[in-house]
Write a protein that holds these residues in place. Structure first.
Motif, PDB file in Angstrom:
ATOM      1  N   LEU A 171      -5.679   4.848  13.594  1.00 48.87           N
ATOM      2  CA  LEU A 171      -6.327   4.457  12.340  1.00 48.87           C
ATOM      3  C   LEU A 171      -6.556   2.956  12.327  1.00 48.87           C
ATOM      4  CD1 LEU A 171      -4.377   6.628   9.762  1.00 48.87           C
ATOM      5  CD2 LEU A 171      -6.755   6.912  10.446  1.00 48.87           C
TER       6      LEU A 171
ATOM      7  N   GLU B 240       0.455   8.015   6.377  1.00 48.48           N
ATOM      8  CA  GLU B 240      -0.959   8.383   6.386  1.00 48.48           C
ATOM      9  C   GLU B 240      -1.094   9.897   6.529  1.00 48.48           C
ATOM     10  OE1 GLU B 240      -3.713   6.757   5.879  1.00 48.48           O
ATOM     11  OE2 GLU B 240      -2.930   4.690   5.754  1.00 48.48           O
TER      12      GLU B 240
ATOM     13  N   ASN C 178      -0.555   6.008  -1.138  1.00 43.84           N
ATOM     14  CA  ASN C 178      -1.513   5.286  -0.300  1.00 43.84           C
ATOM     15  C   ASN C 178      -2.612   4.777  -1.218  1.00 43.84           C
ATOM     16  OD1 ASN C 178      -3.476   4.429   1.542  1.00 43.84           O
ATOM     17  ND2 ASN C 178      -2.949   6.018   3.020  1.00 43.84           N
TER      18      ASN C 178
ATOM     19  N   ARG D 146      -4.927   2.579  -0.837  1.00 45.82           N
ATOM     20  CA  ARG D 146      -6.248   2.301  -0.261  1.00 45.82           C
ATOM     21  C   ARG D 146      -7.066   3.562  -0.058  1.00 45.82           C
ATOM     22  NH1 ARG D 146      -3.426  -1.344   3.672  1.00 45.82           N
ATOM     23  NH2 ARG D 146      -3.502   0.433   5.094  1.00 45.82           N
ATOM     24  N   ALA D 147      -6.432   4.723  -0.134  1.00 45.70           N
ATOM     25  CA  ALA D 147      -7.062   5.952   0.338  1.00 45.70           C
ATOM     26  C   ALA D 147      -7.549   6.839  -0.798  1.00 45.70           C
ATOM     27  CB  ALA D 147      -6.081   6.729   1.202  1.00 45.70           C
ATOM     28  N   SER D 148      -8.420   7.778  -0.443  1.00 46.23           N
ATOM     29  CA  SER D 148      -8.820   8.872  -1.315  1.00 46.23           C
ATOM     30  C   SER D 148      -8.828  10.127  -0.459  1.00 46.23           C
ATOM     31  CB  SER D 148     -10.207   8.621  -1.908  1.00 46.23           C
ATOM     32  OG  SER D 148     -10.619   9.713  -2.702  1.00 46.23           O
ATOM     33  N   HIS D 149      -7.950  11.072  -0.785  1.00 47.81           N
ATOM     34  CA  HIS D 149      -7.775  12.257   0.056  1.00 47.81           C
ATOM     35  C   HIS D 149      -7.799  13.546  -0.772  1.00 47.81           C
ATOM     36  CE1 HIS D 149      -7.014  10.021   3.679  1.00 47.81           C
ATOM     37  NE2 HIS D 149      -5.940   9.422   3.192  1.00 47.81           N
TER      38      HIS D 149
ATOM     39  N   ASP E 124      -3.524  11.885   7.206  1.00 43.00           N
ATOM     40  CA  ASP E 124      -4.259  12.426   8.348  1.00 43.00           C
ATOM     41  C   ASP E 124      -3.417  12.415   9.618  1.00 43.00           C
ATOM     42  OD1 ASP E 124      -6.558  13.090   6.965  1.00 43.00           O
ATOM     43  OD2 ASP E 124      -7.484  11.123   7.255  1.00 43.00           O
TER      44      ASP E 124
ATOM     45  N   ASN F 211       0.806  -1.212   0.000  1.00 44.85           N
ATOM     46  CA  ASN F 211       0.000   0.000   0.000  1.00 44.85           C
ATOM     47  C   ASN F 211       0.841   1.264   0.000  1.00 44.85           C
ATOM     48  OD1 ASN F 211      -2.661   1.287   0.168  1.00 44.85           O
ATOM     49  ND2 ASN F 211      -1.981   1.967   2.184  1.00 44.85           N
TER      50      ASN F 211
ATOM     51  N   THR G  89      -4.763   9.605  -5.783  1.00 39.37           N
ATOM     52  CA  THR G  89      -5.163   9.540  -4.374  1.00 39.37           C
ATOM     53  C   THR G  89      -5.568  10.908  -3.838  1.00 39.37           C
ATOM     54  OG1 THR G  89      -3.783   7.607  -3.907  1.00 39.37           O
ATOM     55  CG2 THR G  89      -4.353   9.029  -2.038  1.00 39.37           C
TER      56      THR G  89
END
Length: 225
Positions: free
Chosen positions: A224, A211, A114, A116-119, A213, A9, A171
């Motif tokens: 998380l 990450e 990342n 897995r993420a959407s930011h 965040d 990831n 992402t």
């Protein structure tokens, strides 16, 4: 032949030679070495001469560093067209790969990979504007020369080097031209990349240092799920 990699990831440097191996159908195994958790640094140091990933193991030969691994594969499998066959195009491809290796530090630090993420909207565009302009120029020039869909027409090591940067654009939904967006779509359409991404999405591990965040202080480390 075995490739030691980090968490799919997050590990940009692991993704690059893995794509070369998988796309060009070079037989290999991989092994994930965790980039977080109890004793992860000691375990990595015990398996890697640089205490980093990736590392290629071929018999008794131990090859660290992404570009060195890719060059070793190109030398070992000259029929695979890992780099463009034309000498001038090969030089441009290596120059682009070297620039990726040494540059784009703002995107790399402010927008960690990342999968897995959407930011969307979480990146300070002023901090990455210079890198975005350079990648637009570089990709645009090379794609105009080759006609796409990849930087030198067919997928090569140069594309493997830029694949993690392409994921950052998606992402964080960073503003790019249609040309750059089409190139991102081409990376995501590559079967080898789809294989990697599918495995990344199944991973349960969290690396707080990657990450956004946590980096930006929205959530506390270790919280998380």
């Amino acid at each position: 032949m075995k490739l030691l990699i980090g968490n799919r990831n997050y590990s940009t440097w692991s993704l690059r030679p893995w794509l070369v191996l998988r796309h060009f159908q070079i037989p290999f195994e991989d092994e994930v070495l965790q980039l977080s958790g109890p004793g992860w640094q000691e375990n990595l140091a015990a398996r890697s001469p640089t205490a980093k990933v990736p590392v290629l193991l071929d018999g008794e030969l131990v090859v660290p560093e992404t570009i060195a691994i890719i060059e070793y594969l190109a030398d070992s499998f000259p029929d695979k067209a890992i780099w463009p066959s034309d000498r001038a195009q090969r030089a441009l491809a290596r120059a682009a790969a070297a620039e990726m290796h040494a540059g784009f530090s703002a995107l790399r630090s402010h927008a960690p990979m990342n999968l897995r993420a959407s930011h969307p909207g979480k990146i300070d565009l002023d901090a990455v504007r210079k890198d975005l302009h350079r990648v637009e120029t570089l990709w645009g020039d090379l794609l105009a020369r080759s006609g796409g869909p990849y930087l030198f027409g067919e997928f090569s090591a140069a594309d493997a080097m830029f694949a993690p940067l392409a994921t950052r654009l998606r992402t964080y939904e960073l503003p790019v031209s249609d040309v750059a967006q089409c190139y991102v779509e081409a990376i995501y359409a590559l079967p080898a990349f789809q294989d990697w991404r599918a495995l990344a999405l199944q991973e349960p591990w969290i690396v707080d240092d990657d990450e956004i965040d946590v980096i930006q202080g929205r959530v506390a480390p270790g919280t998380l799920a």
